[in-house]
Design an enzyme around this catalytic site. Structure first.
Site, PDB file in Angstrom:
ATOM      1  N   TRP A   1     -35.731 -19.895 -21.780  1.00  8.86           N
ATOM      2  CA  TRP A   1     -35.097 -18.387 -22.819  1.00  8.86           C
ATOM      3  C   TRP A   1     -33.864 -17.964 -22.752  1.00  8.86           C
ATOM      4  O   TRP A   1     -33.251 -17.632 -21.524  1.00  8.86           O
ATOM      5  CB  TRP A   1     -36.241 -17.544 -22.560  1.00  8.86           C
ATOM      6  CG  TRP A   1     -35.972 -15.904 -23.090  1.00  8.86           C
ATOM      7  CD1 TRP A   1     -35.080 -15.173 -22.526  1.00  8.86           C
ATOM      8  CD2 TRP A   1     -36.414 -15.796 -24.314  1.00  8.86           C
ATOM      9  NE1 TRP A   1     -34.981 -14.041 -23.386  1.00  8.86           N
ATOM     10  CE2 TRP A   1     -35.854 -14.346 -24.643  1.00  8.86           C
ATOM     11  CE3 TRP A   1     -37.267 -15.957 -25.427  1.00  8.86           C
ATOM     12  CZ2 TRP A   1     -36.075 -13.560 -25.674  1.00  8.86           C
ATOM     13  CZ3 TRP A   1     -37.276 -15.356 -26.682  1.00  8.86           C
ATOM     14  CH2 TRP A   1     -36.894 -14.211 -26.697  1.00  8.86           C
TER      15      TRP A   1
ATOM     16  N   GLN B   1     -27.996 -13.797 -21.786  1.00  6.15           N
ATOM     17  CA  GLN B   1     -29.087 -13.227 -21.049  1.00  6.15           C
ATOM     18  C   GLN B   1     -30.139 -14.560 -20.919  1.00  6.15           C
ATOM     19  O   GLN B   1     -30.310 -15.283 -21.872  1.00  6.15           O
ATOM     20  CB  GLN B   1     -29.921 -12.240 -21.993  1.00  6.15           C
ATOM     21  CG  GLN B   1     -29.184 -10.720 -21.933  1.00  6.15           C
ATOM     22  CD  GLN B   1     -29.354 -10.185 -20.683  1.00  6.15           C
ATOM     23  OE1 GLN B   1     -30.465  -9.413 -20.601  1.00  6.15           O
ATOM     24  NE2 GLN B   1     -28.595 -10.277 -19.873  1.00  6.15           N
TER      25      GLN B   1
ATOM     26  N   TRP C   1     -39.259 -14.051 -22.638  1.00 17.02           N
ATOM     27  CA  TRP C   1     -38.343 -13.047 -22.108  1.00 17.02           C
ATOM     28  C   TRP C   1     -39.057 -12.636 -20.692  1.00 17.02           C
ATOM     29  O   TRP C   1     -39.941 -12.737 -20.651  1.00 17.02           O
ATOM     30  CB  TRP C   1     -38.397 -11.953 -23.003  1.00 17.02           C
ATOM     31  CG  TRP C   1     -37.056 -10.991 -22.379  1.00 17.02           C
ATOM     32  CD1 TRP C   1     -35.877 -10.913 -22.790  1.00 17.02           C
ATOM     33  CD2 TRP C   1     -37.550  -9.991 -21.650  1.00 17.02           C
ATOM     34  NE1 TRP C   1     -35.309  -9.895 -22.015  1.00 17.02           N
ATOM     35  CE2 TRP C   1     -36.055  -9.244 -21.149  1.00 17.02           C
ATOM     36  CE3 TRP C   1     -38.663  -9.372 -20.600  1.00 17.02           C
ATOM     37  CZ2 TRP C   1     -36.013  -8.181 -20.444  1.00 17.02           C
ATOM     38  CZ3 TRP C   1     -38.478  -8.375 -19.873  1.00 17.02           C
ATOM     39  CH2 TRP C   1     -37.235  -7.949 -19.525  1.00 17.02           C
TER      40      TRP C   1
ATOM     41  N   TRP D   1     -35.901  -9.480 -32.068  1.00 17.09           N
ATOM     42  CA  TRP D   1     -37.173  -9.179 -31.257  1.00 17.09           C
ATOM     43  C   TRP D   1     -38.222  -9.127 -32.223  1.00 17.09           C
ATOM     44  O   TRP D   1     -39.499  -9.342 -32.107  1.00 17.09           O
ATOM     45  CB  TRP D   1     -37.088  -7.856 -30.662  1.00 17.09           C
ATOM     46  CG  TRP D   1     -36.134  -7.917 -29.539  1.00 17.09           C
ATOM     47  CD1 TRP D   1     -34.905  -7.320 -29.433  1.00 17.09           C
ATOM     48  CD2 TRP D   1     -36.327  -8.826 -28.202  1.00 17.09           C
ATOM     49  NE1 TRP D   1     -34.194  -7.682 -28.198  1.00 17.09           N
ATOM     50  CE2 TRP D   1     -34.842  -8.576 -27.383  1.00 17.09           C
ATOM     51  CE3 TRP D   1     -37.218  -9.623 -27.865  1.00 17.09           C
ATOM     52  CZ2 TRP D   1     -34.872  -8.940 -26.075  1.00 17.09           C
ATOM     53  CZ3 TRP D   1     -37.028  -9.979 -26.413  1.00 17.09           C
ATOM     54  CH2 TRP D   1     -35.988  -9.537 -25.767  1.00 17.09           C
TER      55      TRP D   1
ATOM     56  N   PHE E   1     -29.437  -7.041 -16.978  1.00 14.23           N
ATOM     57  CA  PHE E   1     -29.382  -7.052 -18.436  1.00 14.23           C
ATOM     58  C   PHE E   1     -27.969  -7.159 -19.013  1.00 14.23           C
ATOM     59  O   PHE E   1     -26.932  -7.271 -18.240  1.00 14.23           O
ATOM     60  CB  PHE E   1     -30.046  -5.703 -18.898  1.00 14.23           C
ATOM     61  CG  PHE E   1     -31.591  -5.643 -19.068  1.00 14.23           C
ATOM     62  CD1 PHE E   1     -32.273  -6.499 -18.507  1.00 14.23           C
ATOM     63  CD2 PHE E   1     -32.075  -4.713 -19.667  1.00 14.23           C
ATOM     64  CE1 PHE E   1     -33.734  -6.599 -18.583  1.00 14.23           C
ATOM     65  CE2 PHE E   1     -33.426  -4.557 -19.712  1.00 14.23           C
ATOM     66  CZ  PHE E   1     -34.376  -5.486 -19.124  1.00 14.23           C
ATOM     67  N   SER E   2     -27.771  -6.979 -20.286  1.00 12.69           N
ATOM     68  CA  SER E   2     -26.596  -7.240 -21.275  1.00 12.69           C
ATOM     69  C   SER E   2     -25.378  -6.497 -20.660  1.00 12.69           C
ATOM     70  O   SER E   2     -25.535  -5.229 -20.205  1.00 12.69           O
ATOM     71  CB  SER E   2     -26.701  -7.212 -22.493  1.00 12.69           C
ATOM     72  OG  SER E   2     -27.625  -7.915 -23.031  1.00 12.69           O
TER      73      SER E   2
ATOM     74  N   ARG F   1     -27.589   1.393 -21.304  1.00 16.63           N
ATOM     75  CA  ARG F   1     -27.662  -0.174 -21.071  1.00 16.63           C
ATOM     76  C   ARG F   1     -26.516  -0.456 -21.835  1.00 16.63           C
ATOM     77  O   ARG F   1     -26.020  -0.019 -22.597  1.00 16.63           O
ATOM     78  CB  ARG F   1     -29.089  -0.862 -21.104  1.00 16.63           C
ATOM     79  CG  ARG F   1     -29.445  -0.955 -22.407  1.00 16.63           C
ATOM     80  CD  ARG F   1     -30.586  -1.713 -22.347  1.00 16.63           C
ATOM     81  NE  ARG F   1     -31.608  -1.905 -23.629  1.00 16.63           N
ATOM     82  CZ  ARG F   1     -32.443  -0.846 -23.973  1.00 16.63           C
ATOM     83  NH1 ARG F   1     -32.772   0.006 -23.047  1.00 16.63           N
ATOM     84  NH2 ARG F   1     -33.033  -0.778 -25.239  1.00 16.63           N
ATOM     85  N   ASP F   2     -26.049  -1.845 -21.632  1.00 17.99           N
ATOM     86  CA  ASP F   2     -25.433  -2.739 -22.170  1.00 17.99           C
ATOM     87  C   ASP F   2     -23.714  -2.101 -22.277  1.00 17.99           C
ATOM     88  O   ASP F   2     -23.347  -2.153 -23.237  1.00 17.99           O
ATOM     89  CB  ASP F   2     -25.869  -2.906 -23.523  1.00 17.99           C
ATOM     90  CG  ASP F   2     -26.996  -3.081 -23.499  1.00 17.99           C
ATOM     91  OD1 ASP F   2     -27.724  -3.890 -22.401  1.00 17.99           O
ATOM     92  OD2 ASP F   2     -27.975  -3.266 -24.517  1.00 17.99           O
TER      93      ASP F   2
ATOM     94  N   ASP G   1     -29.391 -12.175 -25.781  1.00 16.51           N
ATOM     95  CA  ASP G   1     -27.911 -11.660 -26.186  1.00 16.51           C
ATOM     96  C   ASP G   1     -26.795 -12.714 -25.505  1.00 16.51           C
ATOM     97  O   ASP G   1     -26.723 -12.798 -24.171  1.00 16.51           O
ATOM     98  CB  ASP G   1     -27.709 -10.311 -25.666  1.00 16.51           C
ATOM     99  CG  ASP G   1     -28.806  -9.453 -25.779  1.00 16.51           C
ATOM    100  OD1 ASP G   1     -29.804  -9.713 -26.673  1.00 16.51           O
ATOM    101  OD2 ASP G   1     -28.941  -8.118 -25.298  1.00 16.51           O
TER     102      ASP G   1
HETATM  103  C1  FRU Z   1     -30.917  -6.527 -26.638  1.00 11.37           C
HETATM  104  C2  FRU Z   1     -31.422  -6.367 -25.241  1.00 11.37           C
HETATM  105  C3  FRU Z   1     -30.469  -5.513 -24.488  1.00 11.37           C
HETATM  106  C4  FRU Z   1     -30.870  -5.451 -22.958  1.00 11.37           C
HETATM  107  C5  FRU Z   1     -31.213  -7.197 -22.993  1.00 11.37           C
HETATM  108  C6  FRU Z   1     -32.372  -7.441 -22.125  1.00 11.37           C
HETATM  109  O1  FRU Z   1     -31.638  -7.630 -27.169  1.00 11.37           O
HETATM  110  O2  FRU Z   1     -32.666  -5.454 -25.376  1.00 11.37           O
HETATM  111  O3  FRU Z   1     -30.528  -3.988 -24.954  1.00 11.37           O
HETATM  112  O4  FRU Z   1     -29.779  -5.314 -22.438  1.00 11.37           O
HETATM  113  O5  FRU Z   1     -31.649  -7.419 -24.585  1.00 11.37           O
HETATM  114  O6  FRU Z   1     -32.528  -8.842 -22.335  1.00 11.37           O
END
Ligand code: FRU
Length: 510
Positions: free
Chosen positions: A56, A75, A83, A312, A121-122, A183-184, A59
């Site tokens: 899988w 990711q 996921w 998603w 995560f991202s 996040r991110d 991002d």
């Molecule tokens: C976006 C997301 C990010 C997160 C990541 C987790 O697709 O939800 O916000 O960091 O995927 O895999």
């Protein structure tokens, strides 16, 4: 057990090697190796889009030009085609078209990022001195069951082996302006400061929070950079920021809308108070499958963006993770697109010119007037991976609707319709295959004169369409039978003058 990492300490970032991290990377590597033979037989693997070696991906992360190569992180769940337990996969390229897979860069291993429903995560990448620094989101779970998301740092001197910063997380908790969704991190440099934009929310509205730093490890909170007025969802993921031709641009992926999409906002950014003032906005891609894009600038002076070619919210149409999951993989990246400002409050996203090297078996159709009785069959090489470039004369247009039908078989077809009455482009997957579905439309301003330029990229399981040099873009995944290879251009009524059509087969990059 921890062992110190002298090279990193010498370079001033005081990173420390955690043996646990190496073990976790090794475990992930072995899992991927075991899955590789299965990939050879997988039916829907893309030919010229980036994919992980197996399992899988979501991002794109940490896009950067570093030490003479393009780096793409992503990711990654290296244990299953769905996921879970996020790692960072890693690949490099000299041309953004051909990719070489490298060892995984990040694995969950520390108390702040070791969680099977979280992990790494991202985030983004910057170069600091000779080092490549990754800012990622460490996601863990507290004893009371609360999930905690925080920006973390990992560095490398060789662009392959990454060591987590011993002072992680670099921001200990979210500010009062934000929420647990924190996040991110997207980091960039301007003048004396590094800036970090973090995706978050407050009272059910998406927002981006801004920090700055002089050393990449101590971050000062500046305030809310931008936020939703209610129109753009409940949380903003994957913020991205850049300046382009004198304008400032924010990209973000809103959560909580009917559809998942990536939005851009053009405006101006005030570096001293951290405020972004929006002027106009649009969608990066109006199709089904483009989410969480990230951009970076390259040595050719371009701003390039790559998105996760999924979303998603595909599940309403499908049952589970879709047909590729049965073959042990899931997910791909969009084609890299170069971003330009049109000067009229909209951005254009054009496929990068390097893709032309994949072209083979060129076919050219001269000027043709197409009428309803005579749809035009298109010569599209083997009918599975190809590019179409068509030019339409709008001044002589006498039709309300014209359309391409692609990946056509006995019962399958995907239709891209240009509707002049409603000024719309429609991507219709109703008959694409037995898994996907749905119809998506977006506005397509038909001018009364001139030409319309259409570029379409078809791969084993996707279609991307670019109209008028990327002013309108739509992407969608489809899973037709490999025998569904027909392609045609047709009109509903009246007539359309096709000034030219050029087609090429596109070679595999794998
Ligand atoms: C976006 C997301 C990010 C997160 C990541 C987790 O697709 O939800 O916000 O960091 O995927 O895999």
């Amino acid at each position: 057990m921890k062992i110190s990492h002298p090279a990193a300490v010498r370079e001033g970032l005081h990173v420390e090697e955690h043996t646990g991290h190496r073990e976790r990377l090794e475990k992930a590597f072995l899992s991927v190796q075991k899955q590789l033979p299965k990939m050879k037989k997988a039916k829907y693997r893309q030919r010229y889009h980036f994919m992980a070696p197996a399992f899988w991906i979501n991002d794109p992360n940490g896009l950067i030009w570093y030490q003479g190569e393009y780096h793409l992180f992503y990711q990654y769940n290296p244990f299953a085609p769905c996921w879970g337990e996020m790692h960072w996969g890693h690949a490099v390229s000299s041309d953004l078209v051909h990719w070489k897979h490298l060892p995984l860069a990040l694995a969950p291993s520390e108390d702040y990022d070791d969680y099977e429903l979280g992990g790494c995560f991202s985030g983004s990448a910057v170069q600091h001195g000779e080092k490549l620094c990754l800012f990622y989101t460490g996601v863990c779970c507290e004893k009371n069951g609360d999930e905690v998301q925080r920006p973390c740092l990992a560095c490398s001197g060789d662009g392959v082996n990454f060591t987590k910063y011993r002072g992680n997380p670099v921001i200990r908790s979210f500010p009062a302006d934000g929420s647990r969704d924190f996040r991110d991190p997207k980091v960039w440099k301007s003048g004396r400061f590094w800036y970090m934009a973090v995706g978050s929310s407050k009272n059910g509205r998406g927002r981006i929070l801004l920090y700055r730093s002089v050393n990449l490890t101590d971050w000062e909170y500046m305030g809310v950079m931008a936020g939703s007025d209610g129109k753009w969802g409940t949380m903003w993921e994957c913020p991205d920021f850049f300046s382009l031709q004198g304008k400032d641009v924010l990209l973000f992926s809103p959560v909580g809308l009917k559809d998942r999409k990536a939005v851009y906002s053009i405006g101006s950014f005030n570096e001293s108070n951290g405020n972004f003032t929006p002027e106009s906005e649009g969608e990066v891609d109006w199709g089904f499958d483009f989410y969480a894009p990230q951009s970076f600038s390259d040595p050719k002076g371009r701003r390039i963006v790559i998105g996760w070619a999924n979303s998603w919210d595909w599940m309403p149409w499908w049952n589970g993770y879709g047909p590729t999951q049965c073959d042990g993989w899931c997910g791909a990246m969009s084609l890299p697109r170069s971003i330009k400002w049109s000067g009229e409050g909209v951005l254009r996203f054009e496929p990068i010119e390097e893709l032309q090297q994949l072209r083979k078996n060129h076919a050219h159709l001269p000027k043709t007037i197409v009428v309803p009785e005579r749809p035009l069959p298109l010569p599209v090489d083997d009918g599975i991976s190809y590019e179409i470039c068509a030019e339409i004369d709008l001044s002589s247009l006498k039709s309300d609707e014209f359309y391409f039908q692609l990946r056509c078989g006995r019962e399958e077809k995907t239709t891209l319709t240009f509707d002049r009455l409603h000024n719309q482009l429609t991507f219709d997957r109703t008959h694409s295959d037995s898994y996907s579905g749905g119809v998506k439309s977006c506005l397509l301003p038909f001018s009364s004169g001139g030409r319309m330029r259409i570029r379409i990229f078809v791969d084993t399981s996707s279609i991307e369409i670019f109209v008028n040099d990327g002013a309108t873009v739509m992407s969608g995944n489809i899973y037709p039978d490999l025998g569904s290879t027909g392609a045609s251009f047709a009109v509903r009524n009246g007539s359309v003058t096709l000034l030219s059509v050029d087609t090429w087969g596109l070679s595999s990059i794998w």
